[in-house]
Structure formats: C-alpha cells, structure tokens
Design an enzyme around this catalytic site. Structure first.
Site, PDB file in Angstrom:
ATOM      1  N   GLY A 136      47.128  23.115  50.506  1.00 12.35           N
ATOM      2  CA  GLY A 136      47.004  23.071  51.954  1.00 12.35           C
ATOM      3  C   GLY A 136      45.642  22.644  52.452  1.00 12.35           C
ATOM      4  N   SER A 190      46.844  20.599  47.005  1.00 11.33           N
ATOM      5  CA  SER A 190      47.913  21.087  46.130  1.00 11.33           C
ATOM      6  C   SER A 190      48.244  20.126  44.998  1.00 11.33           C
ATOM      7  CB  SER A 190      49.178  21.364  46.960  1.00 11.33           C
ATOM      8  OG  SER A 190      49.576  20.201  47.674  1.00 11.33           O
ATOM      9  N   HIS A 229      55.395  16.858  45.813  1.00  8.72           N
ATOM     10  CA  HIS A 229      54.596  17.248  44.655  1.00  8.72           C
ATOM     11  C   HIS A 229      55.259  16.798  43.354  1.00  8.72           C
ATOM     12  CE1 HIS A 229      53.459  20.110  47.865  1.00  8.72           C
ATOM     13  NE2 HIS A 229      52.245  19.905  47.374  1.00  8.72           N
ATOM     14  N   ASN A 240      46.668  16.362  53.485  1.00 10.28           N
ATOM     15  CA  ASN A 240      46.945  17.354  54.521  1.00 10.28           C
ATOM     16  C   ASN A 240      46.344  16.957  55.869  1.00 10.28           C
ATOM     17  OD1 ASN A 240      48.492  19.454  53.082  1.00 10.28           O
ATOM     18  ND2 ASN A 240      46.651  19.586  51.834  1.00 10.28           N
ATOM     19  N   ASP A 288      60.788  19.123  46.910  1.00  4.84           N
ATOM     20  CA  ASP A 288      60.184  18.857  48.218  1.00  4.84           C
ATOM     21  C   ASP A 288      59.858  17.380  48.427  1.00  4.84           C
ATOM     22  OD1 ASP A 288      57.874  18.437  46.688  1.00  4.84           O
ATOM     23  OD2 ASP A 288      56.842  20.221  47.408  1.00  4.84           O
TER      24      ASP A 288
END
Length: 211
Positions: A69, A31, A183, A99, A180
């Site tokens: 992801g 991502s 990112h 991830n 979040d």
C-alpha cells in the site's frame, strides 16, 4: 567515510584471496516488492537474492523494504530508516508509484518524492536501480504523459540504472497473477526475477566499482 572504508576492505580481501564482504541491496517498494499474497520464500526479494546467488553474486543480500500500500511519499518518509546507518547499505532498488496511480496522485508530487529518494541515495554514495510504472489511459493523456516521463527523466538525471516497467513480460498473461490481477503469483515472480536479475547484477557491479 564508512562506506569507503568498507569498500577498501573488500578490495583488500579480494586481493588477498579472502572472502568478499556481502553486498547489501535495499529494495524499497510497495506490495510488489513485499511479496503480497505469497509465502515469504516465494516473494520477489527472496527469489531475487536466490537468483543472484546462482548467477555470480553469492555475496548479495537483498533487504525487503517493501510495504504493501505504500506510495512514493511513504517510501520517502521511511527511506532513512530502511537504509540504516551510513555505510550499512551498498545499493538501492526503488519500486514505487503503483499506489500513486491507484490514488490518482498528482504526477508532480510523485516526481518530487522519487527525486528526493534518489537525491538521498546519491548523498550516501549508493548506486540505484529505478524501476518504473505506467499510467493507465483512463486518467487522460496528459496525466499519462506526465507520469510516464517521471522514471526515465529521473534515472537520467541521477545516473540510475533504469528499468522501464517492473511488470514487463507479465501483463497480458493472467496465469502469472494472483486472482486480484495485480500481484504476481509464484510463477509470475520467477519470470519477473529472470528478467530483473541481470539489472540487479549490473547494480552490484556499480557497488564494486564505487570509490
């Protein structure tokens, strides 16, 4: 053979004063590469391409092969498709592993996947820029040591350009991240690209020096 023919054509065009063929860089990642949570034009790949155009590489094309992801296993599984037919890609950026950390995947598995990605790139004659991740301490010192060692050791083994930490210069500055906290926002991407851009230029130089 196709890659050698293409590079020979670039040399001929350059010597004749003609236009230089594009340099096609595939950015294989998760991502962070894909540009999660941002308008397409503000993502890492478009901003890196724009930076390269403004800093001496107007022929650079950066292909967004980021999938939100994705793990190192996922990147390996779609590597051939992302690179396309032999000779289509000129270089590879690898940004994977975050991830794997979120899922606490065995570092040995992550290492094996990344090693296979770099081995395939070498088989195609593609220079690679490998950018790393860092394991948190909450998995324990043994896990962290094993995971953090993956990137420098594989970069050395495969003669890849090595970037120790993709988010270097952003961590600790919450204003550069989306809510979040994982990112980068548009400002964070700009700072990231300013640091990463010279590494991408070095990658392009390797494509121009390839035989």
């Amino acid at each position: 053979m196709m890659r050698k023919a293409r590079l020979a054509a670039v040399v001929i065009l350059f010597a004749a004063g003609g236009a230089v063929a594009e340099v096609r860089i595939v950015a294989l990642g998760d991502s962070l590469t894909h540009g999660y949570g941002l308008p397409e034009e503000d993502g890492f790949v478009p901003r890196l391409e724009a930076w390269l155009h403004a800093n001496g590489a107007p022929d650079a094309v950066v292909v967004n092969a980021g999938v939100s992801g994705d793990t190192t296993a996922g990147g390996l599984a779609r590597l051939a498709w992302s690179l396309g037919p032999e000779g289509e890609a000129d270089a590879l950026i690898v940004e994977l592993g975050g991830n794997d950390l979120l899922r606490a995947i065995d570092p040995a598995e992550s290492r094996a996947n990344l090693d296979s990605i770099l081995t395939e790139a070498a088989a195609r004659g593609l220079p690679v820029l490998l950018t790393g991740m860092r394991a948190p301490l909450n998995y324990g010192p043994d896990y962290k040591a094993a995971f953090d060692a993956i990137y420098p050791e594989l970069a050395a083994a495969h003669d890849a350009i090595y970037d120790p930490f993709f988010l270097e210069g952003l961590v600790g500055s919450p204003e550069l991240f989306q809510p979040d906290g994982i990112h980068p926002n548009a400002a964070g991407v700009e700072r990231l690209v300013a640091r990463f851009g010279p590494l991408a230029l070095a990658l392009i130089e390797r494509t121009r020096g390839a035989e």
